[in-house]
Design a protein around this motif. Structure first.
Motif, PDB file in Angstrom:
ATOM      1  N   ALA A  14      65.466 195.777  47.645  1.00  0.00           N
ATOM      2  CA  ALA A  14      65.963 194.523  47.114  1.00  0.00           C
ATOM      3  C   ALA A  14      66.864 193.792  48.095  1.00  0.00           C
ATOM      4  CB  ALA A  14      66.711 194.786  45.803  1.00  0.00           C
ATOM      5  N   PRO A  15      66.321 193.258  49.188  1.00  0.00           N
ATOM      6  CA  PRO A  15      67.136 192.460  50.084  1.00  0.00           C
ATOM      7  C   PRO A  15      67.703 191.263  49.336  1.00  0.00           C
ATOM      8  CG  PRO A  15      64.801 192.122  50.522  1.00  0.00           C
ATOM      9  CD  PRO A  15      64.897 193.271  49.579  1.00  0.00           C
ATOM     10  N   ARG A  16      68.964 190.983  49.551  1.00  0.00           N
ATOM     11  CA  ARG A  16      69.612 189.914  48.809  1.00  0.00           C
ATOM     12  C   ARG A  16      69.310 188.567  49.464  1.00  0.00           C
ATOM     13  NH1 ARG A  16      69.072 193.345  45.941  1.00  0.00           N
ATOM     14  NH2 ARG A  16      70.612 194.543  44.793  1.00  0.00           N
ATOM     15  N   LEU A  17      68.480 187.807  48.768  1.00  0.00           N
ATOM     16  CA  LEU A  17      68.064 186.512  49.275  1.00  0.00           C
ATOM     17  C   LEU A  17      68.629 185.409  48.399  1.00  0.00           C
ATOM     18  CD1 LEU A  17      64.296 187.338  49.841  1.00  0.00           C
ATOM     19  CD2 LEU A  17      66.026 187.104  51.619  1.00  0.00           C
ATOM     20  N   ASN A  18      68.876 184.285  49.005  1.00  0.00           N
ATOM     21  CA  ASN A  18      69.183 183.081  48.258  1.00  0.00           C
ATOM     22  C   ASN A  18      67.869 182.320  48.130  1.00  0.00           C
ATOM     23  OD1 ASN A  18      69.853 180.514  47.378  1.00  0.00           O
ATOM     24  ND2 ASN A  18      71.782 180.467  48.517  1.00  0.00           N
ATOM     25  N   MET A  19      67.189 182.502  46.996  1.00  0.00           N
ATOM     26  CA  MET A  19      65.850 181.941  46.859  1.00  0.00           C
ATOM     27  C   MET A  19      65.852 180.422  46.954  1.00  0.00           C
ATOM     28  SD  MET A  19      63.887 184.449  46.913  1.00  0.00           S
ATOM     29  CE  MET A  19      62.464 183.382  46.792  1.00  0.00           C
ATOM     30  N   ARG A  20      66.955 179.805  46.612  1.00  0.00           N
ATOM     31  CA  ARG A  20      67.015 178.346  46.704  1.00  0.00           C
ATOM     32  C   ARG A  20      66.890 177.872  48.146  1.00  0.00           C
ATOM     33  NH1 ARG A  20      68.839 175.546  42.520  1.00  0.00           N
ATOM     34  NH2 ARG A  20      69.495 176.633  40.639  1.00  0.00           N
ATOM     35  N   GLU A  21      67.397 178.692  49.077  1.00  0.00           N
ATOM     36  CA  GLU A  21      67.355 178.310  50.492  1.00  0.00           C
ATOM     37  C   GLU A  21      66.259 179.039  51.264  1.00  0.00           C
ATOM     38  OE1 GLU A  21      71.189 179.052  52.091  1.00  0.00           O
ATOM     39  OE2 GLU A  21      72.231 177.599  50.798  1.00  0.00           O
ATOM     40  N   ASP A  22      65.881 180.216  50.809  1.00  0.00           N
ATOM     41  CA  ASP A  22      65.025 181.097  51.612  1.00  0.00           C
ATOM     42  C   ASP A  22      63.586 181.193  51.136  1.00  0.00           C
ATOM     43  OD1 ASP A  22      67.251 181.694  53.151  1.00  0.00           O
ATOM     44  OD2 ASP A  22      67.771 183.472  51.974  1.00  0.00           O
ATOM     45  N   TYR A  23      63.179 180.429  50.139  1.00  0.00           N
ATOM     46  CA  TYR A  23      61.841 180.622  49.586  1.00  0.00           C
ATOM     47  C   TYR A  23      60.738 180.366  50.621  1.00  0.00           C
ATOM     48  CZ  TYR A  23      61.740 175.508  48.909  1.00  0.00           C
ATOM     49  OH  TYR A  23      61.779 174.146  49.091  1.00  0.00           O
ATOM     50  N   GLU A  24      60.960 179.418  51.543  1.00  0.00           N
ATOM     51  CA  GLU A  24      59.937 179.171  52.563  1.00  0.00           C
ATOM     52  C   GLU A  24      59.824 180.355  53.519  1.00  0.00           C
ATOM     53  OE1 GLU A  24      61.166 175.405  54.170  1.00  0.00           O
ATOM     54  OE2 GLU A  24      59.710 174.329  52.923  1.00  0.00           O
ATOM     55  N   LYS A  25      60.952 180.992  53.850  1.00  0.00           N
ATOM     56  CA  LYS A  25      60.924 182.189  54.688  1.00  0.00           C
ATOM     57  C   LYS A  25      60.184 183.317  53.986  1.00  0.00           C
ATOM     58  CE  LYS A  25      65.415 181.164  56.821  1.00  0.00           C
ATOM     59  NZ  LYS A  25      66.818 181.631  56.971  1.00  0.00           N
ATOM     60  N   VAL A  26      60.413 183.455  52.677  1.00  0.00           N
ATOM     61  CA  VAL A  26      59.723 184.500  51.910  1.00  0.00           C
ATOM     62  C   VAL A  26      58.226 184.243  51.912  1.00  0.00           C
ATOM     63  CG1 VAL A  26      59.441 185.518  49.620  1.00  0.00           C
ATOM     64  CG2 VAL A  26      61.732 184.980  50.481  1.00  0.00           C
ATOM     65  N   ARG A  27      57.818 183.014  51.745  1.00  0.00           N
ATOM     66  CA  ARG A  27      56.388 182.684  51.766  1.00  0.00           C
ATOM     67  C   ARG A  27      55.757 183.086  53.094  1.00  0.00           C
ATOM     68  NH1 ARG A  27      56.686 176.437  49.513  1.00  0.00           N
ATOM     69  NH2 ARG A  27      57.217 176.908  47.338  1.00  0.00           N
ATOM     70  N   ARG A  28      56.433 182.750  54.194  1.00  0.00           N
ATOM     71  CA  ARG A  28      55.889 183.092  55.515  1.00  0.00           C
ATOM     72  C   ARG A  28      55.820 184.604  55.702  1.00  0.00           C
ATOM     73  NH1 ARG A  28      59.125 178.616  57.106  1.00  0.00           N
ATOM     74  NH2 ARG A  28      60.811 179.987  57.797  1.00  0.00           N
TER      75      ARG A  28
END
Length: 312
Positions: A14-28
């Motif tokens: 469970a890496p702690r991500l800020n999905m509001r800012e990082d969703y494009e990084k997660v997609r890639r």
């Protein structure tokens, strides 16, 4: 769970991500990980186009190594309505087609925040309706051979699509398979009615904060989040819905709300099978084929589809 094991899972899973800012990084990252897998040789892309003025929905068709059923699975991927696509889910859908022995149609619905609610739902509904109305497009013999299936946010979409089809007096699929779906809007440990939110929402695969971020990106208008087309557990009518297999993950904060939704379906007279994969984390359907959780889930899916007392 053993405290040491919980700590290890929390560290790696469970890496702690800020999905509001990082969703494009997660997609890639998701696409990059999927690209490592061997490209499928039995998949083809297709687009549903009913009207030149309507956004076409891409669909990827997966055929099994060995066909054992005439069914067609219309699959809606997970990812919080924000991440995931037919590329990142290609390995999982290849496995799905092979282990279920039938065609899988993976729907590349539009994602939030670029396309908030109800855009993704509209895409899923249109694809499901088209395949139910014309099952011969994917070699299904009849509408009864069409199965809705989804995981996480995709499970939410599958449940809502079935309800929408019923409410609009359209063809309802005979079966649906819901994998650890989101069924309600409140994942705050202080206010949620579900113990799994408090037990598993902080230090495992999916966190309360991530789910809340996903919902806020998907449905920016907070007044809409209790709408049954966002939170199907809030629906008033649970009758006349497909025969359902509900699979939940024992270590998932969404566990209890999925099982509560199954209880509502059962109380309304629907045919329901519920199975909890006890030591599984959220998202296990994307794990490699040798995963114990994955194997257990597909054993349940196979039994559900093969049960002669529940033939469509």
């Amino acid at each position: 769970m053993n405290p040491l094991m919980r700590a290890v899972l929390g560290w790696f899973a469970a890496p702690r991500l800020n999905m509001r800012e990082d969703y494009e990084k997660v997609r890639r990252a998701q696409r990059g990980l999927a690209a490592i897998a061997v490209p499928p040789t039995r998949a083809r892309d297709w687009e549903t186009v009913e009207d030149e003025n309507i956004f076409p929905v891409p669909v990827r068709i997966f055929r099994p190594k060995e066909t054992r059923r005439n069914d067609v699975v219309v699959f809606f991927h997970g990812g919080g309505w924000v991440t995931g696509d037919i590329d990142s889910y290609t390995p999982a859908c290849t496995t799905m087609a092979d282990l279920m022995g039938c065609v899988v149609a993976s729907v590349d619905y539009r994602l939030a925040p670029e396309h908030p609610f109800p855009a993704g739902l509209e895409d899923c509904y249109r694809v499901a309706r088209k395949i139910l109305d014309q099952p011969e497009l994917l070699d299904a013999q009849r509408p009864e051979n069409v199965i809705l299936m989804g995981d996480s946010a995709g499970g939410n979409l599958a449940a809502v699509v079935a309800m929408r089809l019923r409410d609009r007096d359209e063809t309802v699929p005979s079966r649906q398979i819901l994998l650890y779906p989101v069924t309600q809007w409140d994942h705050d440990p202080q206010t949620s009615p579900f113990d799994s939110v408090r037990e598993h929402g902080e230090d495992l695969r999916l966190t309360n904060t991530e789910v809340q971020d996903y919902l806020e990106l998907y449905v920016p208008d907070s007044t809409q989040r209790q709408d049954p087309e966002v939170s199907p557990l809030a629906a008033e009518n649970f009758s006349d819905l497909p025969r359902t297999l509900m699979i939940t993950a024992g270590l998932d904060l969404l566990r209890d709300e999925g099982e509560a939704f199954a209880s509502k379906l059962a109380e309304a007279g629907n045919d329901i099978v519920v199975h909890r994969v006890e030591r599984a984390l959220h998202g296990f359907i994307t794990l490699p084929r040798f995963s114990r959780s994955l194997r257990e889930a597909y054993e349940q899916i196979d039994a559900f589809l093969e049960d002669p007392t529940r033939a469509p």
